[in-house]
Structure formats: C-alpha cells, structure tokens
Design a protein around this motif. Structure first.
Motif, PDB file in Angstrom:
ATOM      1  N   THR A 147     -11.054 -12.284 -40.265  1.00 56.54           N
ATOM      2  CA  THR A 147      -9.670 -12.691 -39.968  1.00 56.54           C
ATOM      3  C   THR A 147      -9.109 -11.931 -38.762  1.00 56.54           C
ATOM      4  OG1 THR A 147      -8.725 -11.057 -41.483  1.00 56.54           O
ATOM      5  CG2 THR A 147      -9.231 -13.249 -42.390  1.00 56.54           C
ATOM      6  N   SER A 148      -8.031 -12.472 -38.228  1.00 54.36           N
ATOM      7  CA  SER A 148      -7.378 -11.880 -37.054  1.00 54.36           C
ATOM      8  C   SER A 148      -6.628 -10.603 -37.433  1.00 54.36           C
ATOM      9  CB  SER A 148      -6.400 -12.889 -36.450  1.00 54.36           C
ATOM     10  OG  SER A 148      -5.637 -12.287 -35.424  1.00 54.36           O
ATOM     11  N   ILE A 149      -6.538  -9.685 -36.475  1.00 53.36           N
ATOM     12  CA  ILE A 149      -5.775  -8.453 -36.698  1.00 53.36           C
ATOM     13  C   ILE A 149      -4.304  -8.641 -36.338  1.00 53.36           C
ATOM     14  CG2 ILE A 149      -7.799  -6.999 -36.307  1.00 53.36           C
ATOM     15  CD1 ILE A 149      -6.755  -6.444 -33.487  1.00 53.36           C
ATOM     16  N   ASP A 150      -3.948  -9.824 -35.846  1.00 52.46           N
ATOM     17  CA  ASP A 150      -2.550 -10.096 -35.498  1.00 52.46           C
ATOM     18  C   ASP A 150      -1.673 -10.089 -36.750  1.00 52.46           C
ATOM     19  OD1 ASP A 150      -3.363 -10.404 -32.891  1.00 52.46           O
ATOM     20  OD2 ASP A 150      -3.418 -12.609 -32.976  1.00 52.46           O
ATOM     21  N   GLY A 151      -0.466  -9.545 -36.602  1.00 50.88           N
ATOM     22  CA  GLY A 151       0.477  -9.516 -37.715  1.00 50.88           C
ATOM     23  C   GLY A 151       0.410  -8.236 -38.529  1.00 50.88           C
ATOM     24  N   TYR A 152      -0.428  -7.298 -38.104  1.00 53.71           N
ATOM     25  CA  TYR A 152      -0.552  -6.010 -38.794  1.00 53.71           C
ATOM     26  C   TYR A 152      -0.076  -4.891 -37.864  1.00 53.71           C
ATOM     27  CZ  TYR A 152      -3.505  -8.602 -42.090  1.00 53.71           C
ATOM     28  OH  TYR A 152      -3.986  -9.510 -43.001  1.00 53.71           O
ATOM     29  N   ASP A 153       0.339  -3.774 -38.472  1.00 55.65           N
ATOM     30  CA  ASP A 153       0.858  -2.657 -37.687  1.00 55.65           C
ATOM     31  C   ASP A 153       0.105  -1.383 -38.073  1.00 55.65           C
ATOM     32  OD1 ASP A 153       2.368  -1.071 -36.040  1.00 55.65           O
ATOM     33  OD2 ASP A 153       4.071  -0.917 -37.424  1.00 55.65           O
ATOM     34  N   HIS A 154      -1.071  -1.210 -37.479  1.00 55.51           N
ATOM     35  CA  HIS A 154      -1.879  -0.040 -37.770  1.00 55.51           C
ATOM     36  C   HIS A 154      -2.498   0.477 -36.466  1.00 55.51           C
ATOM     37  CE1 HIS A 154      -4.823  -3.280 -37.574  1.00 55.51           C
ATOM     38  NE2 HIS A 154      -5.748  -2.362 -37.338  1.00 55.51           N
ATOM     39  N   GLU A 155      -2.995   1.679 -36.490  1.00 51.29           N
ATOM     40  CA  GLU A 155      -3.596   2.277 -35.297  1.00 51.29           C
ATOM     41  C   GLU A 155      -5.118   2.086 -35.283  1.00 51.29           C
ATOM     42  OE1 GLU A 155      -1.927   3.491 -32.759  1.00 51.29           O
ATOM     43  OE2 GLU A 155       0.001   3.177 -33.779  1.00 51.29           O
ATOM     44  N   GLU A 156      -5.778   2.457 -36.370  1.00 49.84           N
ATOM     45  CA  GLU A 156      -7.239   2.381 -36.432  1.00 49.84           C
ATOM     46  C   GLU A 156      -7.670   1.827 -37.793  1.00 49.84           C
ATOM     47  OE1 GLU A 156      -9.299   3.037 -34.004  1.00 49.84           O
ATOM     48  OE2 GLU A 156      -7.851   3.915 -32.601  1.00 49.84           O
ATOM     49  N   SER A 157      -8.843   1.226 -37.803  1.00 50.27           N
ATOM     50  CA  SER A 157      -9.410   0.738 -39.065  1.00 50.27           C
ATOM     51  C   SER A 157     -10.911   0.562 -38.931  1.00 50.27           C
ATOM     52  CB  SER A 157      -8.776  -0.603 -39.462  1.00 50.27           C
ATOM     53  OG  SER A 157      -9.426  -1.130 -40.614  1.00 50.27           O
ATOM     54  N   LYS A 158     -11.632   1.095 -39.889  1.00 49.18           N
ATOM     55  CA  LYS A 158     -13.080   0.900 -39.932  1.00 49.18           C
ATOM     56  C   LYS A 158     -13.435  -0.500 -40.457  1.00 49.18           C
ATOM     57  CE  LYS A 158     -14.472   5.761 -40.469  1.00 49.18           C
ATOM     58  NZ  LYS A 158     -13.126   6.396 -40.411  1.00 49.18           N
ATOM     59  N   ALA A 159     -12.415  -1.276 -40.784  1.00 46.23           N
ATOM     60  CA  ALA A 159     -12.630  -2.642 -41.252  1.00 46.23           C
ATOM     61  C   ALA A 159     -12.551  -3.655 -40.108  1.00 46.23           C
ATOM     62  CB  ALA A 159     -11.602  -3.002 -42.323  1.00 46.23           C
ATOM     63  N   VAL A 160     -12.500  -3.169 -38.882  1.00 48.25           N
ATOM     64  CA  VAL A 160     -12.472  -4.049 -37.711  1.00 48.25           C
ATOM     65  C   VAL A 160     -13.848  -4.058 -37.050  1.00 48.25           C
ATOM     66  CG1 VAL A 160     -11.477  -4.462 -35.430  1.00 48.25           C
ATOM     67  CG2 VAL A 160     -10.010  -3.696 -37.308  1.00 48.25           C
ATOM     68  N   VAL A 161     -14.396  -5.255 -36.873  1.00 48.52           N
ATOM     69  CA  VAL A 161     -15.689  -5.434 -36.218  1.00 48.52           C
ATOM     70  C   VAL A 161     -15.537  -6.534 -35.170  1.00 48.52           C
ATOM     71  CG1 VAL A 161     -18.088  -6.161 -36.498  1.00 48.52           C
ATOM     72  CG2 VAL A 161     -17.022  -4.696 -38.228  1.00 48.52           C
ATOM     73  N   ASP A 162     -15.876  -6.210 -33.943  1.00 47.44           N
ATOM     74  CA  ASP A 162     -15.775  -7.169 -32.839  1.00 47.44           C
ATOM     75  C   ASP A 162     -14.369  -7.760 -32.714  1.00 47.44           C
ATOM     76  OD1 ASP A 162     -18.467  -6.798 -32.205  1.00 47.44           O
ATOM     77  OD2 ASP A 162     -19.103  -8.402 -33.566  1.00 47.44           O
ATOM     78  N   GLY A 163     -13.368  -6.896 -32.900  1.00 45.38           N
ATOM     79  CA  GLY A 163     -11.985  -7.328 -32.699  1.00 45.38           C
ATOM     80  C   GLY A 163     -11.381  -8.098 -33.850  1.00 45.38           C
ATOM     81  N   LYS A 164     -12.088  -8.217 -34.967  1.00 47.15           N
ATOM     82  CA  LYS A 164     -11.554  -8.918 -36.139  1.00 47.15           C
ATOM     83  C   LYS A 164     -11.740  -8.081 -37.395  1.00 47.15           C
ATOM     84  CE  LYS A 164     -11.887 -13.812 -34.894  1.00 47.15           C
ATOM     85  NZ  LYS A 164     -12.381 -15.143 -35.345  1.00 47.15           N
ATOM     86  N   PHE A 165     -10.841  -8.313 -38.367  1.00 45.19           N
ATOM     87  CA  PHE A 165     -11.054  -7.701 -39.666  1.00 45.19           C
ATOM     88  C   PHE A 165     -12.294  -8.330 -40.311  1.00 45.19           C
ATOM     89  CE2 PHE A 165      -6.328  -6.740 -39.833  1.00 45.19           C
ATOM     90  CZ  PHE A 165      -6.492  -5.356 -39.794  1.00 45.19           C
ATOM     91  N   VAL A 166     -13.017  -7.540 -41.093  1.00 44.24           N
ATOM     92  CA  VAL A 166     -14.234  -8.034 -41.730  1.00 44.24           C
ATOM     93  C   VAL A 166     -13.937  -8.987 -42.885  1.00 44.24           C
ATOM     94  CG1 VAL A 166     -15.560  -6.001 -41.077  1.00 44.24           C
ATOM     95  CG2 VAL A 166     -14.344  -6.029 -43.280  1.00 44.24           C
ATOM     96  N   GLY A 167     -12.683  -9.189 -43.175  1.00 41.66           N
ATOM     97  CA  GLY A 167     -12.267 -10.096 -44.241  1.00 41.66           C
ATOM     98  C   GLY A 167     -10.757 -10.150 -44.319  1.00 41.66           C
ATOM     99  N   LEU A 168     -10.224 -10.323 -45.504  1.00 41.55           N
ATOM    100  CA  LEU A 168      -8.778 -10.375 -45.715  1.00 41.55           C
ATOM    101  C   LEU A 168      -8.238  -8.982 -45.984  1.00 41.55           C
ATOM    102  CD1 LEU A 168      -6.097 -11.887 -46.373  1.00 41.55           C
ATOM    103  CD2 LEU A 168      -6.890 -11.955 -48.750  1.00 41.55           C
ATOM    104  N   MET A 169      -7.201  -8.587 -45.241  1.00 42.41           N
ATOM    105  CA  MET A 169      -6.557  -7.295 -45.467  1.00 42.41           C
ATOM    106  C   MET A 169      -5.112  -7.512 -45.925  1.00 42.41           C
ATOM    107  SD  MET A 169      -9.103  -5.450 -44.803  1.00 42.41           S
ATOM    108  CE  MET A 169     -10.613  -6.353 -44.439  1.00 42.41           C
ATOM    109  N   CYS A 170      -4.719  -6.812 -46.974  1.00 40.41           N
ATOM    110  CA  CYS A 170      -3.365  -6.919 -47.515  1.00 40.41           C
ATOM    111  C   CYS A 170      -2.728  -5.542 -47.633  1.00 40.41           C
ATOM    112  CB  CYS A 170      -3.389  -7.589 -48.883  1.00 40.41           C
ATOM    113  SG  CYS A 170      -3.843  -9.336 -48.858  1.00 40.41           S
ATOM    114  N   ASP A 171      -1.410  -5.527 -47.541  1.00 39.84           N
ATOM    115  CA  ASP A 171      -0.645  -4.285 -47.641  1.00 39.84           C
ATOM    116  C   ASP A 171       0.458  -4.502 -48.670  1.00 39.84           C
ATOM    117  OD1 ASP A 171       0.997  -2.079 -47.374  1.00 39.84           O
ATOM    118  OD2 ASP A 171       0.892  -2.024 -45.192  1.00 39.84           O
ATOM    119  N   GLU A 172       0.200  -4.076 -49.892  1.00 42.95           N
ATOM    120  CA  GLU A 172       1.172  -4.265 -50.970  1.00 42.95           C
ATOM    121  C   GLU A 172       2.328  -3.273 -50.903  1.00 42.95           C
ATOM    122  OE1 GLU A 172       1.171  -6.623 -54.043  1.00 42.95           O
ATOM    123  OE2 GLU A 172       0.558  -7.449 -52.111  1.00 42.95           O
ATOM    124  N   ASP A 173       2.252  -2.296 -50.004  1.00 48.48           N
ATOM    125  CA  ASP A 173       3.330  -1.331 -49.861  1.00 48.48           C
ATOM    126  C   ASP A 173       4.352  -1.771 -48.818  1.00 48.48           C
ATOM    127  OD1 ASP A 173       2.428   0.870 -51.657  1.00 48.48           O
ATOM    128  OD2 ASP A 173       0.704   0.853 -50.310  1.00 48.48           O
TER     129      ASP A 173
END
Length: 239
Positions: A190-216
C-alpha cells in the motif's frame, strides 16, 4: 362368352382394388412407424442434450464450489488490544475468523492456501522480535519448520505514528522479511500517503509491505482502510 369375360373383368378389378388397399394400408403403417421412429430419435436426442446440459451444470457448479473453498487464515497477536481490533475489521470485511498466532497449530497454517498476518510494534528499534507478542517466538522457532514456499501472504501492522515516528509498524516489516525469506509471496502493498511518520522498517521500495493502521492517532480511518485493503487483495487474486 361375353358374360364370362365381363365376370373375369369385374373379378380382376376387385382383386386389384383389394391389392391397392392392402398396399396403401401397408404404406400408411410404414409411414406411421417411420414417423414414430423419428419422434423417438428426436426425443432421445433431446434427452441426451438435457442430460449433457445437466452434467455440464454440475461440473461448473463443482468447479465454482472448489474455487470458493480456497482457505485463508487470519492471524494476529496483540499487546494492548489495538491489533485485535484491526484484525476484527479485516475479518468482517473478508468474511474470516481471526485467531491469535499463539493458538495456531502447524497443521492449520500448512492447510491454508493463503495467510493474512498482523502484529503491533512494541520493541522499537529492535532488529528482531519487535512485536512483544507471540509472534516473536513463532517467527524464529516455528516458521523455519514450516513449508510456506509459494504460499500467498498479506501483512498488516498497527503502530503509533506520533509517539514512535521513527519506528512506525517496524514489526510488520519483520513479518514481511521472514515470510518472504521462507519463500512466501506477499500481496497487498500500500501507499505511504496519508501517514505522518519519519521512518519505518515496513517500507519496501517506497511502499508499505501491507496495510498499516494507527489506532492511537487515526483510529477513525482504520475500518475504511481495512475494507479498501480487502478489495485490493481480491483484485490481486489473493483470495
């Protein structure tokens, strides 16, 4: 003499008429029999067509049933309950039941054609065992003993972008790394657009490796994101 000839002529005419009537009757009988045979053949052919059609419908139905019986397992583990909440949204959207990975048997995992797996991130900055859940042992003690080569896998993660901006959903990246290393094929990037983070090991080739959610911080978006993700997986042929 004349009377005798006339009598013979009348007798001949009567005989001829009788023969003609018999021949006509025989023709009628033959014609009727031929017509009956044609009707019987037509009926037989029609029955054969109907039988073939019925068999074809059964074969098609069997094929459809088989495709609908493709098995997908939904597994998560949680520390605070947020990942369980998200897995519930996914389960509802996909028509599945969610189960804690700590309760799953090897036979269950092997029996599924595809897997949806999700984890929170608790040990921020860690190189391995990042979730602080049952996944930490399962990924390193159980997964290496299973054959998931070629199995379809979709990954989801739950994290806190505000408090852990440098390690957002890192455990989802660990799931991706270890499943792909074991030969699984990952769907649902999935796209990383719409999220507000600095770094993530869940990003590969500019995309999240799946669905990321922020319940907080983005809990109001989670259910819609899960529905959209399941639709994406369907379009990719995951199910």
């Amino acid at each position: 003499m004349i009377l005798t000839i006339q009598y013979l002529i009348v007798l001949l005419i009567n005989k001829t008429t009788s023969v003609i009537m018999k021949v006509s009757t025989a023709c009628i009988v033959l014609a009727y029999a031929g017509n009956a045979v044609e009707h019987a053949q037509a009926f037989s052919f029609t029955q054969q067509v109907k039988t073939f059609s019925a068999l074809n419908v059964r074969a098609t139905s069997t094929k459809s049933s088989t495709s609908l019986e493709m098995s997908t397992g939904l597994y998560y583990s949680t520390s605070t309950g947020n990942t369980e909440t998200v897995s519930g949204y996914i389960a509802e959207a996909a028509g599945l039941s969610a189960e804690d990975i700590g309760d799953a048997t090897d036979d269950e995992i092997n029996g599924h054609d595809s897997l949806i797996v999700g984890a929170p991130t608790w040990h921020t900055g860690a190189d391995e065992q990042r979730s602080g859940t049952s996944w930490d042992d399962w990924l390193y003690d159980t997964l290496p003993n299973l054959d998931v080569s070629g199995k379809k896998v979709a990954v989801f993660g739950v994290g806190d972008q505000a408090s852990y901006s440098d390690n957002y959903c890192d455990a989802a990246g660990e799931l991706y790394d270890l499943f792909t290393a074991a030969g699984a094929k990952v769907y649902g990037m999935t796209s990383i657009d719409g999220y507000d983070h600095e770094e993530s090991k869940a990003v590969v080739d500019g995309k999240f490796v799946g669905l990321m959610c922020d319940e907080d911080n983005q809990y109001e978006l989670s259910e819609g994101r899960c529905k959209a993700w399941i639709d994406q997986l369907k379009s990719e042929g995951f199910f």
